[in-house]
Design a protein around this motif. Structure first.
Motif, PDB file in Angstrom:
ATOM      1  N   THR A  58       0.826  -1.206   0.000  1.00 44.79           N
ATOM      2  CA  THR A  58       0.000   0.000   0.000  1.00 44.79           C
ATOM      3  C   THR A  58       0.860   1.255   0.000  1.00 44.79           C
ATOM      4  O   THR A  58       0.504   2.253  -0.642  1.00 44.79           O
ATOM      5  N   LEU A  59       1.992   1.211   0.693  1.00 50.20           N
ATOM      6  CA  LEU A  59       2.896   2.369   0.675  1.00 50.20           C
ATOM      7  C   LEU A  59       3.445   2.596  -0.726  1.00 50.20           C
ATOM      8  O   LEU A  59       3.519   3.731  -1.205  1.00 50.20           O
ATOM      9  N   GLY A  60       3.840   1.509  -1.391  1.00 50.27           N
ATOM     10  CA  GLY A  60       4.356   1.632  -2.753  1.00 50.27           C
ATOM     11  C   GLY A  60       3.337   2.245  -3.695  1.00 50.27           C
ATOM     12  O   GLY A  60       3.656   3.131  -4.495  1.00 50.27           O
ATOM     13  N   LEU A  61       2.095   1.788  -3.594  1.00 53.35           N
ATOM     14  CA  LEU A  61       1.037   2.328  -4.447  1.00 53.35           C
ATOM     15  C   LEU A  61       0.729   3.787  -4.115  1.00 53.35           C
ATOM     16  O   LEU A  61       0.509   4.609  -5.012  1.00 53.35           O
ATOM     17  N   LYS A  62       0.721   4.101  -2.828  1.00 52.49           N
ATOM     18  CA  LYS A  62       0.461   5.487  -2.414  1.00 52.49           C
ATOM     19  C   LYS A  62       1.559   6.419  -2.925  1.00 52.49           C
ATOM     20  O   LYS A  62       1.280   7.509  -3.435  1.00 52.49           O
TER      21      LYS A  62
ATOM     22  N   ALA B 107       3.522  10.546  -6.662  1.00 58.49           N
ATOM     23  CA  ALA B 107       4.449  10.959  -7.720  1.00 58.49           C
ATOM     24  C   ALA B 107       3.691  11.363  -8.979  1.00 58.49           C
ATOM     25  O   ALA B 107       4.076  12.324  -9.657  1.00 58.49           O
ATOM     26  N   ASP B 108       2.613  10.638  -9.290  1.00 57.94           N
ATOM     27  CA  ASP B 108       1.811  10.956 -10.479  1.00 57.94           C
ATOM     28  C   ASP B 108       1.175  12.333 -10.382  1.00 57.94           C
ATOM     29  O   ASP B 108       0.915  12.963 -11.406  1.00 57.94           O
ATOM     30  N   GLN B 109       0.922  12.811  -9.168  1.00 58.66           N
ATOM     31  CA  GLN B 109       0.283  14.106  -8.970  1.00 58.66           C
ATOM     32  C   GLN B 109       1.284  15.251  -8.894  1.00 58.66           C
ATOM     33  O   GLN B 109       0.895  16.415  -8.887  1.00 58.66           O
ATOM     34  N   ASP B 110       2.566  14.927  -8.837  1.00 58.85           N
ATOM     35  CA  ASP B 110       3.610  15.946  -8.689  1.00 58.85           C
ATOM     36  C   ASP B 110       4.196  16.287 -10.058  1.00 58.85           C
ATOM     37  O   ASP B 110       4.314  15.421 -10.920  1.00 58.85           O
ATOM     38  N   GLN B 111       4.562  17.535 -10.256  1.00 58.11           N
ATOM     39  CA  GLN B 111       5.150  17.981 -11.526  1.00 58.11           C
ATOM     40  C   GLN B 111       6.660  18.235 -11.419  1.00 58.11           C
ATOM     41  O   GLN B 111       7.319  18.426 -12.431  1.00 58.11           O
TER      42      GLN B 111
ATOM     43  N   TRP C 241      10.418   7.960  -6.038  1.00 57.94           N
ATOM     44  CA  TRP C 241      10.996   6.707  -6.539  1.00 57.94           C
ATOM     45  C   TRP C 241      11.973   6.131  -5.516  1.00 57.94           C
ATOM     46  O   TRP C 241      11.958   4.932  -5.234  1.00 57.94           O
ATOM     47  N   ILE C 242      12.808   6.989  -4.968  1.00 55.24           N
ATOM     48  CA  ILE C 242      13.772   6.541  -3.959  1.00 55.24           C
ATOM     49  C   ILE C 242      13.043   6.029  -2.717  1.00 55.24           C
ATOM     50  O   ILE C 242      13.422   5.013  -2.134  1.00 55.24           O
ATOM     51  N   ALA C 243      11.976   6.718  -2.322  1.00 58.70           N
ATOM     52  CA  ALA C 243      11.198   6.279  -1.164  1.00 58.70           C
ATOM     53  C   ALA C 243      10.585   4.902  -1.425  1.00 58.70           C
ATOM     54  O   ALA C 243      10.612   4.030  -0.555  1.00 58.70           O
ATOM     55  N   ARG C 244      10.041   4.692  -2.620  1.00 60.59           N
ATOM     56  CA  ARG C 244       9.479   3.381  -2.973  1.00 60.59           C
ATOM     57  C   ARG C 244      10.563   2.312  -2.918  1.00 60.59           C
ATOM     58  O   ARG C 244      10.342   1.217  -2.438  1.00 60.59           O
ATOM     59  N   ARG C 245      11.730   2.634  -3.423  1.00 59.84           N
ATOM     60  CA  ARG C 245      12.851   1.679  -3.431  1.00 59.84           C
ATOM     61  C   ARG C 245      13.299   1.392  -1.997  1.00 59.84           C
ATOM     62  O   ARG C 245      13.603   0.256  -1.657  1.00 59.84           O
TER      63      ARG C 245
END
Length: 83
Positions: free
Chosen positions: A44-48, A53-57, A66-70
């Motif tokens: 759930t954290l990865g998806l969140k 990220a999709d909402q950020d420009q 990306w680093i946080a997901r990794r």
């Protein structure tokens, strides 16, 4: 793309202050999941984080997501790359 070593070496180029930003991003994702009553786990954290990220420009912040997901999915590699 590149080899796994090349991908991991990019972590060494990120300033220490970015570590705090990554932690802050993860914390915000945890809080957002908790507020909405969703379970907090790697998936759930990865998806969140992906949704955030999709909402950020801002390209730099997207890299931090990306680093946080990794860091969540492979914390041992993140730790090895930072020290």
């Amino acid at each position: 793309m590149g080899t796994e070593e090349e991908k991991m070496s990019c972590y060494a180029d990120i300033p220490v202050s970015s570590d705090e930003e990554v932690c802050s991003i993860i914390g915000k994702a945890v809080v957002d999941l908790s507020i909405t009553g969703q379970p907090v786990n790697k998936a759930t954290l990865g998806l969140k984080l992906l949704a955030m990220a999709d909402q950020d420009q801002d390209d730099e912040r997207i890299l931090l997501y990306w680093i946080a997901r990794r860091a969540i999915s492979q914390p041992h590699k993140f730790a090895d790359a930072r020290f």
